[in-house]
Design a protein around this motif. Structure first.
Motif, short mmCIF file in Angstrom:
data_model
loop_
_atom_site.label_atom_id
_atom_site.label_comp_id
_atom_site.label_asym_id
_atom_site.label_seq_id
_atom_site.Cartn_x
_atom_site.Cartn_y
_atom_site.Cartn_z
N VAL A 186 0.84 -1.21 0.00
CA VAL A 186 0.00 0.00 0.00
C VAL A 186 0.87 1.25 0.00
O VAL A 186 0.61 2.21 -0.73
N VAL A 187 1.92 1.25 0.82
CA VAL A 187 2.83 2.41 0.87
C VAL A 187 3.51 2.62 -0.48
O VAL A 187 3.61 3.75 -0.96
N THR A 188 3.93 1.55 -1.12
CA THR A 188 4.56 1.66 -2.44
C THR A 188 3.58 2.21 -3.46
O THR A 188 3.94 3.06 -4.28
N ASP A 189 2.33 1.76 -3.41
CA ASP A 189 1.30 2.25 -4.33
C ASP A 189 1.06 3.76 -4.12
O ASP A 189 0.98 4.52 -5.09
N ILE A 190 0.98 4.19 -2.89
CA ILE A 190 0.80 5.63 -2.59
C ILE A 190 2.00 6.43 -3.09
O ILE A 190 1.84 7.49 -3.70
N LYS A 191 3.19 5.90 -2.85
CA LYS A 191 4.42 6.59 -3.27
C LYS A 191 4.48 6.73 -4.79
O LYS A 191 4.77 7.81 -5.31
N GLU A 192 4.17 5.66 -5.52
CA GLU A 192 4.21 5.71 -6.98
C GLU A 192 3.15 6.68 -7.53
O GLU A 192 3.41 7.43 -8.47
N THR A 193 1.97 6.67 -6.94
CA THR A 193 0.91 7.58 -7.39
C THR A 193 1.29 9.04 -7.13
O THR A 193 1.09 9.90 -8.00
N ALA A 194 1.84 9.33 -5.98
CA ALA A 194 2.24 10.70 -5.65
C ALA A 194 3.35 11.18 -6.59
O ALA A 194 3.31 12.33 -7.07
N GLU A 195 4.31 10.33 -6.88
CA GLU A 195 5.39 10.70 -7.80
C GLU A 195 4.87 10.91 -9.21
O GLU A 195 5.28 11.83 -9.91
N ARG A 196 3.91 10.08 -9.63
CA ARG A 196 3.33 10.21 -10.96
C ARG A 196 2.55 11.52 -11.09
O ARG A 196 2.54 12.16 -12.14
N LYS A 197 1.92 11.96 -10.02
CA LYS A 197 1.15 13.21 -10.03
C LYS A 197 2.02 14.44 -9.80
O LYS A 197 1.54 15.56 -9.87
N GLY A 198 3.32 14.24 -9.50
CA GLY A 198 4.24 15.35 -9.33
C GLY A 198 4.29 15.91 -7.92
O GLY A 198 4.82 17.00 -7.70
N ALA A 199 3.77 15.18 -6.95
CA ALA A 199 3.80 15.65 -5.55
C ALA A 199 5.14 15.27 -4.92
O ALA A 199 5.75 14.26 -5.26
N GLU A 200 5.58 16.11 -4.01
CA GLU A 200 6.80 15.82 -3.26
C GLU A 200 6.44 14.88 -2.12
O GLU A 200 5.43 15.06 -1.45
N LEU A 201 7.27 13.89 -1.89
CA LEU A 201 6.97 12.87 -0.90
C LEU A 201 8.15 12.72 0.06
O LEU A 201 9.29 12.64 -0.38
N LYS A 202 7.84 12.67 1.35
CA LYS A 202 8.86 12.39 2.37
C LYS A 202 8.46 11.10 3.06
O LYS A 202 7.40 11.00 3.64
#
Length: 75
Positions: free
Chosen positions: A20-36
């Motif tokens: 689930v965390v990997t899915d959220i991370k990939e989606t955020a990166e695809r949308k251009g959001a910065e992720l920590k």
């Protein structure tokens, strides 16, 4: 000023939690959001006593389980 969303995810199944965390991370990166993150927290171990009767007459072996936690910040 950027808006920060903090997510705290918990599960008893570490593999499902990581998926689930990997899915959220990939989606955020695809949308251009910065992720920590994800930032793993130490697992918590719990023991729950199980009584055979309501009035406390004897016990079964305690039920033991572990909870895994990950935190993510999305900017």
């Amino acid at each position: 000023m950027p808006f920060v969303t903090k997510l705290r995810l918990q599960s008893g199944d570490v593999n499902s939690l990581d998926r689930v965390v990997t899915d959220i991370k990939e989606t955020a990166e695809r949308k251009g959001a910065e992720l920590k993150g994800p930032h793993p927290m130490p697992p918590e171990h719990f023991r729950v006593p199980q009584h055979k009767r309501v009035d406390g007459g004897g016990t079964f072996a305690p039920w033991e389980y572990t909870v895994y936690t990950r935190t993510i910040e999305i900017v």
